[in-house]
Design an enzyme around this catalytic site. Sequence first.
Site, PDB file in Angstrom:
ATOM      1  N   SER A  53    -105.410  42.595  39.722  1.00 22.52           N
ATOM      2  CA  SER A  53    -104.109  42.610  39.056  1.00 22.52           C
ATOM      3  C   SER A  53    -104.148  42.017  37.656  1.00 22.52           C
ATOM      4  O   SER A  53    -103.108  41.862  37.026  1.00 22.52           O
ATOM      5  CB  SER A  53    -103.079  41.875  39.906  1.00 22.52           C
ATOM      6  N   THR A 105     -99.933  38.408  38.889  1.00 18.68           N
ATOM      7  CA  THR A 105    -100.191  38.022  37.494  1.00 18.68           C
ATOM      8  C   THR A 105    -100.806  36.634  37.483  1.00 18.68           C
ATOM      9  O   THR A 105    -100.537  35.861  38.388  1.00 18.68           O
ATOM     10  CB  THR A 105     -98.817  37.923  36.756  1.00 18.68           C
ATOM     11  N   THR A 141    -101.842  40.156  32.720  1.00 13.02           N
ATOM     12  CA  THR A 141    -101.752  41.000  33.912  1.00 13.02           C
ATOM     13  C   THR A 141    -102.136  42.438  33.598  1.00 13.02           C
ATOM     14  O   THR A 141    -102.050  42.872  32.438  1.00 13.02           O
ATOM     15  CB  THR A 141    -100.308  40.991  34.473  1.00 13.02           C
ATOM     16  N   ARG A 165     -95.063  52.026  31.374  1.00 13.63           N
ATOM     17  CA  ARG A 165     -94.312  50.865  31.855  1.00 13.63           C
ATOM     18  C   ARG A 165     -94.935  49.551  31.352  1.00 13.63           C
ATOM     19  O   ARG A 165     -96.140  49.353  31.408  1.00 13.63           O
ATOM     20  CB  ARG A 165     -94.284  50.874  33.386  1.00 13.63           C
ATOM     21  N   THR A 207     -94.450  35.314  38.185  1.00 12.37           N
ATOM     22  CA  THR A 207     -95.307  36.340  38.774  1.00 12.37           C
ATOM     23  C   THR A 207     -94.450  37.156  39.735  1.00 12.37           C
ATOM     24  O   THR A 207     -93.418  36.692  40.203  1.00 12.37           O
ATOM     25  CB  THR A 207     -96.498  35.698  39.516  1.00 12.37           C
ATOM     26  N   GLY A 208     -94.865  38.379  39.993  1.00 10.98           N
ATOM     27  CA  GLY A 208     -94.108  39.221  40.918  1.00 10.98           C
ATOM     28  C   GLY A 208     -93.516  40.424  40.214  1.00 10.98           C
ATOM     29  O   GLY A 208     -94.021  40.866  39.182  1.00 10.98           O
TER      30      GLY A 208
END
Length: 343
Positions: free
Chosen positions: A95, A198, A216, A226, A249-250
Amino acid sequence: MLNRRSFFNHSLTASLAAFLGFTQCESPAQTENTAAATPSKSNPNSKAVTPAIIATWPHKEATGPAMDVIQEGRSALDAVEACARIVEADPMDQSVGYGGLPDAAGNVTLDACIMSADGKAGAVTYLQHIKHPISVARKVMEETIHVMLSGEGALQFALEQGFEKEDMLTPKAKEKWEKWKAENKGAPAKANIDQHDTIGVLAIDKDGNMSGACTTSGMAYKVPGRVGDSPIIGAGLYVDNEVGGACATGVGELVMTTLGSFLVVELMRQGKTPQEACEAAVQRIADRHLKEGDDLQVGFIAMNKKGEHGAYSILNGFSYTLHQDDQNEIHEATFMMMNPNQE
Ligand code: GLY
């Protein structure tokens, strides 16, 4: 190396936690103030504090060398860049950087930002073919009048700065992408917790100055073009050297629409502890965006100028690494709700 996504999907057993050197975190809100009494020699106006580094996810392999950078007397900025670079170069990390999973078209596109103690920032978005987007972000900050470069322009800038063009798609990542394409018939990935995270990192150096970095490859199989929260100053990362810093993160879309890291820092400015601020930011996301049964994950880490830290996430499974007081340890973050998909 442990796959971080397994943290989302499976409860950590006590024995696994022990094997990995996890410590069950007492509430970070109760963390002792680590501020020392003597001012730093190099900056007589700053209160000397114990150097500290906090990073999202289990990254002792990166926070350890980053702390060495600080102990050598270098800046928090050097330390967060060093930390991010170690993870970016790791082909097993799917990631971040080299080895990151590609977008729906099979291209690895990288996002990163960095913020220094003097309030300056640099960022790159949609950067391809460069192993260390965090270092390009630093060059943007230090060598241009801009904050953010994107896509082809960011690549050209990186090449002009002497970065090498490389293939970022590892055979392992390519194989996973091909499997995803076959199974999903090319449909965009659902923005769920399985498909990305991330590294965000904050550091306090010997002068008590703070900096942060975030890098990331973004959401796996994302729609081409994106960009997530990670390179957006205030979303994926924010540092105010008078107050503290935060990283996210997420699912980036949830963080961008609440400017999560800025929110955490502003809440600390208003007097909340890092833990209280992280919890309030997660609550804001839940209030604005979540409905029952969602399995969308966001986690925040935060540290204030005194070296107190906090971490909180929507779902269980988020962990972070804290290097402070000669301890380099992984902690499980507290969370708002159980992952509905978790066994
Ligand atoms: N938080 C990383 C991303 O959404 O791209």
